[in-house]
Design a protein around this motif. Structure first.
Motif, mmCIF file in Angstrom:
data_model
loop_
_atom_site.group_PDB
_atom_site.id
_atom_site.type_symbol
_atom_site.label_atom_id
_atom_site.label_comp_id
_atom_site.label_asym_id
_atom_site.label_seq_id
_atom_site.Cartn_x
_atom_site.Cartn_y
_atom_site.Cartn_z
ATOM 1 N N TYR A 183 -21.163 21.919 28.877
ATOM 2 C CA TYR A 183 -19.908 22.070 29.635
ATOM 3 C C TYR A 183 -19.612 23.512 30.032
ATOM 4 C CZ TYR A 183 -19.183 17.346 28.024
ATOM 5 O OH TYR A 183 -19.327 16.013 27.792
ATOM 6 N N THR A 206 -27.334 20.983 30.998
ATOM 7 C CA THR A 206 -27.539 19.706 31.672
ATOM 8 C C THR A 206 -27.064 19.774 33.112
ATOM 9 O OG1 THR A 206 -26.970 17.357 31.693
ATOM 10 C CG2 THR A 206 -25.308 18.845 30.823
ATOM 11 N N SER A 208 -25.929 16.999 34.332
ATOM 12 C CA SER A 208 -25.133 15.767 34.381
ATOM 13 C C SER A 208 -23.667 16.004 34.704
ATOM 14 C CB SER A 208 -25.210 15.031 33.041
ATOM 15 O OG SER A 208 -26.511 14.596 32.784
ATOM 16 N N LYS A 209 -23.141 17.129 34.313
ATOM 17 C CA LYS A 209 -21.701 17.332 34.442
ATOM 18 C C LYS A 209 -21.367 18.196 35.650
ATOM 19 C CE LYS A 209 -21.734 15.290 30.309
ATOM 20 N NZ LYS A 209 -22.343 15.449 29.007
HETATM 21 C C1 LIG Z 1 -23.116 14.962 28.196
HETATM 22 C C2 LIG Z 1 -23.593 15.761 27.029
HETATM 23 C C3 LIG Z 1 -24.957 15.969 26.779
HETATM 24 C C4 LIG Z 1 -26.070 15.188 27.415
HETATM 25 O O1 LIG Z 1 -26.168 15.218 28.692
HETATM 26 P P1 LIG Z 1 -27.410 14.580 29.444
HETATM 27 O O2 LIG Z 1 -26.772 13.637 30.403
HETATM 28 O O3 LIG Z 1 -28.333 13.927 28.491
HETATM 29 O O4 LIG Z 1 -28.017 15.756 30.099
HETATM 30 C C5 LIG Z 1 -25.327 16.821 25.776
HETATM 31 N N1 LIG Z 1 -24.415 17.413 24.990
HETATM 32 C C6 LIG Z 1 -23.103 17.211 25.174
HETATM 33 C C7 LIG Z 1 -22.145 17.892 24.272
HETATM 34 C C8 LIG Z 1 -22.660 16.371 26.182
HETATM 35 O O5 LIG Z 1 -21.365 16.125 26.308
#
Ligand SMILES: *Cc1c(COP(=O)(O)O)cnc(C)c1O
Length: 354
Positions: A183, A206, A208-209
């Motif tokens: 994050y 990541t 992803s966010k």
């Molecule tokens: C979302 C998240 C991840 C994992 O994200 P991926 O989608 O696997 O890349 C890792 N650590 C934390 C603290 C997260 O919130």
């Protein structure tokens, strides 16, 4: 479960991902996805890559490594790419924990850490957060194993400074410290530059966010050449083509379209402040967040009641049914319209309580 399952996996519950229901249209504020689509440029590069899917992907993901190295101010030898950052975390548990080296992490943090530990057959030790939900660096001095810290932490949203992380590194001269910066783009301080000083620091990131690529599954590990070589040993032992060609291309596009990234992150931060103010106006306690979610509670209503009230009204939030977190819900930061919908639902929930 069949009788053939390795007993190691029979003794614990697997990670439970946030709900992804398909039965009706929900406003999804439960898994910290980005409310905005991926960069159009990233989408275009992914489509181009799709035309060559007959070929194996590049196990070294060179094109992505070159862009990412430049962006992060490190060498390509300091990087490893994985199928989501969950995979780099899994590799780290495999590589740096073992019979005599348990994992050490806060008692309230990313729920996957204890699952990885058990899946890898290693012990783990949980260090309680403070009364105020903070990680206390001093509690990690002389730790008994490999330290895993999500910074900012989840589900609290609270961040340590890079100085505080460095204190933990200094107080554990023989330990690997893994800092999960899933994050960090939403406000925390990164410790990437500390990999030059501490060859036992692994930083994970990541797409992803902050990069809107949760469905593409792309993560990065950033560390000294030595740690990266260890992690690559694991990668080449289990899944050399772990990053598919479309995802690698999307990653390049996402990193290069910096303007799009910065605009979305800025909007999410503004929306976070907007939602925090609206909730505080309504009597909520809102933990200070450096992430794309808020961890909140309201006296007189439990987290479970809030979760169910929102769900009935078409809004998904995350609820953790644990003694310590049962009053809270975690709300991902959506678009302004989504947050307004959530706030209206909240007013209906509290009205119905009267
Ligand atoms: C979302 C998240 C991840 C994992 O994200 P991926 O989608 O696997 O890349 C890792 N650590 C934390 C603290 C997260 O919130």
């Amino acid at each position: 479960m069949s009788k053939y399952l390795n007993p190691r996996f029979g003794t614990f519950d697997a990670y439970v991902p946030g709900e992804q229901p398909r039965d009706r249209q929900y406003i999804k504020l439960n898994t910290n996805e980005n409310p905005f689509p991926p960069s159009p440029f990233a989408q275009r590069l992914a489509r181009q890559a799709a035309a060559e899917l007959q070929l194996y992907s590049d196990p070294e993901v060179k094109a992505l490594a070159s862009v990412a190295a430049q962006r992060l101010g490190v060498k390509e030898e300091n990087l490893i790419f994985t199928n989501g950052s969950d995979e780099i975390l899994y590799f780290a548990f495999l590589a740096f924990c073992g019979e005599d080296t348990p994992a050490v992490f806060p008692d309230l943090t990313y729920g996957f850490y204890p699952v990885f530990a058990r899946a890898c057959g290693v012990d783990y030790q949980e260090i309680p957060l403070s009364e105020n939900w903070e990680v206390i660096p001093g509690d990690y001095a002389g730790a008994d194993g490999t330290i895993f810290l999500a910074n900012p932490n989840a589900p609290t949203g609270i961040a340590l400074s890079s100085d505080q992380i460095e204190k933990i590194l200094i107080a554990n001269p023989d330990r690997v410290v893994v800092v999960d910066e899933a994050y960090v783009d939403f406000g925390g301080e990164t410790v990437v530059s500390l990999i030059q000083t501490y060859d036992r620091l692994l930083v994970t990131r990541t797409f992803s966010k902050s990069y809107s690529l949760a469905g593409a599954r792309l993560g990065i590990g950033i560390a000294s050449e030595g740690l990266i070589a260890d992690l690559k040993k694991i990668k080449y032992s289990v899944n050399p083509y772990n990053v598919n060609a479309m995802t690698a291309a999307a990653g390049v596009g996402a990193l290069l379209d910096r303007e799009y990234f910065e605009k979305n992150v800025e909007t999410i931060k503004e929306n976070r402040a907007y939602l925090a103010a609206a909730l505080q106006d309504r009597g909520f306690c809102v933990l200070p967040s450096e992430t794309n979610f808020l961890f909140v509670k309201k006296p007189g209503i439990s987290g479970g009641e809030l979760y169910r009230g929102f769900k009935e009204r078409g809004v998904l939030v995350r609820y953790f049914d644990l003694a310590r977190t049962k009053d809270f819900v975690r709300i991902s930061i959506g678009t302004k319209d989504e947050l307004d919908f959530l706030i209206r639902a909240l007013d209906q929930i509290t009205e119905a309580q009267k």
